[in-house]
Write an enzyme that holds these catalytic residues in place. Structure first.
Site, PDB file in Angstrom:
ATOM      1  N   MET A  39       0.877  -1.332  -0.183  1.00 51.33           N
ATOM      2  CA  MET A  39      -0.016   0.019  -0.117  1.00 51.33           C
ATOM      3  C   MET A  39       0.826   1.242  -0.099  1.00 51.33           C
ATOM      4  O   MET A  39       2.008   1.254   0.350  1.00 51.33           O
ATOM      5  CB  MET A  39      -0.938  -0.037   1.124  1.00 51.33           C
ATOM      6  CG  MET A  39      -2.044  -1.199   1.140  1.00 51.33           C
ATOM      7  SD  MET A  39      -2.976  -0.961   2.685  1.00 51.33           S
ATOM      8  CE  MET A  39      -3.729   0.394   2.597  1.00 51.33           C
ATOM      9  N   HIS A  40       0.193   2.473  -0.290  1.00 51.63           N
ATOM     10  CA  HIS A  40       0.521   3.817  -0.096  1.00 51.63           C
ATOM     11  C   HIS A  40       1.631   4.223  -1.133  1.00 51.63           C
ATOM     12  O   HIS A  40       2.029   5.564  -1.103  1.00 51.63           O
ATOM     13  CB  HIS A  40       1.414   3.968   1.476  1.00 51.63           C
ATOM     14  CG  HIS A  40       0.362   3.582   2.262  1.00 51.63           C
ATOM     15  ND1 HIS A  40      -1.030   3.715   2.516  1.00 51.63           N
ATOM     16  CD2 HIS A  40       0.514   2.607   3.411  1.00 51.63           C
ATOM     17  CE1 HIS A  40      -1.650   3.024   3.604  1.00 51.63           C
ATOM     18  NE2 HIS A  40      -0.545   2.399   4.116  1.00 51.63           N
ATOM     19  N   ASP A  92      -2.743  -5.180  -0.111  1.00 53.57           N
ATOM     20  CA  ASP A  92      -2.340  -6.241   0.441  1.00 53.57           C
ATOM     21  C   ASP A  92      -3.029  -6.845   1.716  1.00 53.57           C
ATOM     22  O   ASP A  92      -3.301  -7.914   2.046  1.00 53.57           O
ATOM     23  CB  ASP A  92      -0.755  -6.254   0.632  1.00 53.57           C
ATOM     24  CG  ASP A  92      -0.349  -5.040   1.674  1.00 53.57           C
ATOM     25  OD1 ASP A  92      -1.210  -4.244   1.990  1.00 53.57           O
ATOM     26  OD2 ASP A  92       0.938  -4.837   1.596  1.00 53.57           O
TER      27      ASP A  92
END
Length: 500
Positions: A81-82, A240
């Site tokens: 992520m991110h 995820d």
């Protein structure tokens, strides 16, 4: 026979699973790729590495596949992520991706609170401004690399860039977009207000779809490179942790997940987006449509154990390092460890705090330190469980996946520290299994997520808490929780002495 492929684009490697209609993993392939640490606090990767290593694992998977590639009906994704990937108007990568565990953006987080206000940010995005999220990274590039930022036409998250390179189509989906600080989580749309207040052009945000949405087929060139059929359907995928929840059947209230990878996660299902945790834990959209999950994060979970092995047991396997763990009593003979190697996320959003061993004496041996690391990771995760319980969550059973689920002693330690039954899955493929489920559901194999989970997820063993260990750990946990406040100032003072 029909098959799907689940691809998990992780921080250190990409994994691909070929799964049949019975939910059985037929082939598993993985490839590693490097992290780029230009200076302390920086963590980047070359997005082209993701594409090349994914093509490599898919090519190897196809080579080992005994059937006809036309039987592989769909592909979907799980992704770290991110991370920020910036593309120009020609959809070319402008710089290396800035990852979730990069901590350079403390100043930008402060700016976000000044520009948008903490209350507004929490009301819309459901999450506090933390260094790992995407919006602070956008502001950092805007401020430190302005000429490059002016060339940006869209940003993508890691797995979304990989999917673009496989299909030629640009999209994101809600579960990953929820980790950007730009999504109106409850209303499932990019927030015009947050974009306006922080000075980010909303046109930089990609179109949004559901996680199981069909987004296109493989390009001819990617199909040729891997040996897959160009008719293979590609579905959006999920973050995820959302895919880990899906792949562990976290699909109803009361279901809780413990996942230990590079970072560690405690995740609980939420049926609505309107609960208020005051930003103490993350609040994201689930990969299952119209559902949500709350999540606490330990930044250096499995990473702490890997660091310890590589530093003090170089060349040994993880199994070798953990051998004899059960010979050390609960509490590691009076030794405590805090896993703050890269700062911390929950419940201490602090990029400067650093880890420590407390209570060392000459009687301690390596196995004492090893158990202390395992217990310290688990104590950190228990801080998230404590928040959930204080906010009314009843947590009696926890499904455990990832590195922490590979060792029976660690699973028992989880049961004792969490004071809950720990469930081990028969086939623990984590986020990659959730990605395969998204492809299976997208292909129309199942009519509900529950039906899909019945086929793809099954339990193997349950670890019940041992009462005397529960009490022992309860007392130790109270001591553990004091370490953060009592070492915070010391960590701050040592900042100037760290390697830049």
């Amino acid at each position: 026979m029909a098959y799907v492929i689940g691809i998990d684009l992780g921080t250190g490697s990409v994994k691909a699973l070929l799964v049949d209609k019975k939910g059985q993993t037929i082939i598993e392939k993985a490839k590693e790729y490097p992290l780029i640490h230009k200076q302390s606090g920086y963590s980047e990767q070359d997005p082209h590495e993701w594409v090349q290593k994914t093509a490599d694992v898919l090519r190897e998977l196809v080579q080992d596949f005994k059937g006809n590639v036309s039987e592989i009906e769909g592909i979907s994704f799980s992704g770290q992520m991110h991370g920020l990937v910036l593309l120009n108007e020609k959809q070319e990568v402008l710089r290396d991706a800035i990852l979730w565990n990069d901590t350079r953006t403390s100043e930008q987080c402060r700016q976000i609170y000044e520009l948008a206000g903490k209350a507004t940010l929490l009301e819309i995005t459901k999450n506090p401004a933390l260094e790992g999220f995407t919006l602070p990274k956008l502001l950092w590039v805007q401020q430190h690399e302005p000429d490059l930022f002016k060339k940006a036409s869209v940003f993508l998250l890691p797995k979304d860039y990989l999917r673009y390179r496989m299909t030629g189509k640009i999209n994101s989906e809600y579960s990953d977009a929820a980790g950007t600080l730009l999504l109106d989580v409850a209303n499932k749309q990019w927030s015009e207000e947050i974009c306006r207040l922080t000075g980010i052009d909303k046109n930089l945000c990609p179109p949004l779809v559901e996680s199981h949405a069909f987004v296109g087929e493989l390009t001819e060139s990617f199909a040729k490179e891997t040996g897959l059929s160009a008719k293979t359907k590609v579905f959006a995928g999920g973050a995820d942790n959302a895919c880990g929840a899906l792949g562990s059947s976290i699909l109803s209230e009361g279901k809780t997940l413990c996942s230990v990878g590079t970072s560690g996660v405690i995740l609980a299902y939420e049926k609505s987006g309107d609960r208020d945790f005051g930003g103490k834990v993350h609040y994201f959209n689930h990969a299952s449509e119209n559902a949500y999950y709350t999540m606490g994060v330990t930044l250096s979970a499995g990473h702490s154990l890997t660091w310890f092995r590589d530093t003090f047991a170089n060349g040994e396997t993880m199994d070798s390092l953990l051998e004899g763990l059960d010979n050390v009593p609960a509490g590691s003979n009076g030794l405590l460890f805090t896993p703050y190697l890269s700062g911390e996320r929950t419940p201490h959003p602090d990029s400067n705090i650093r880890g420590s061993f407390i209570g060392m004496d000459a009687s301690h041996t390596r196995i004492d330190f090893t158990r202390a690391v395992v217990e310290g990771i688990t104590f950190s995760l228990n801080e998230s469980i404590e928040i959930f319980r204080h906010n009314g969550q009843e947590i009696k059973e926890i499904i455990s996946i990832g590195g922490g689920a590979k060792n029976d002693i660690w699973l028992q330690i989880q049961a004792d520290i969490f004071n809950a039954a720990i469930i081990k899955l028969k086939s623990e493929q984590g986020p990659a299994n959730g990605a395969a489920m998204l492809a299976a559901y997208g292909c129309g194999w199942f009519t509900s997520w529950e039906e899909c989970a019945e086929v793809f997820v099954s339990y193997k063993e349950v670890y019940e808490p041992i009462p005397e260990n529960v009490e022992r750990y309860r007392q130790l946990f109270e001591a553990y929780k004091k370490i953060y406040s009592q070492t915070k100032d010391i960590s701050e003072r040592l900042m100037d002495y760290r390697q830049k």
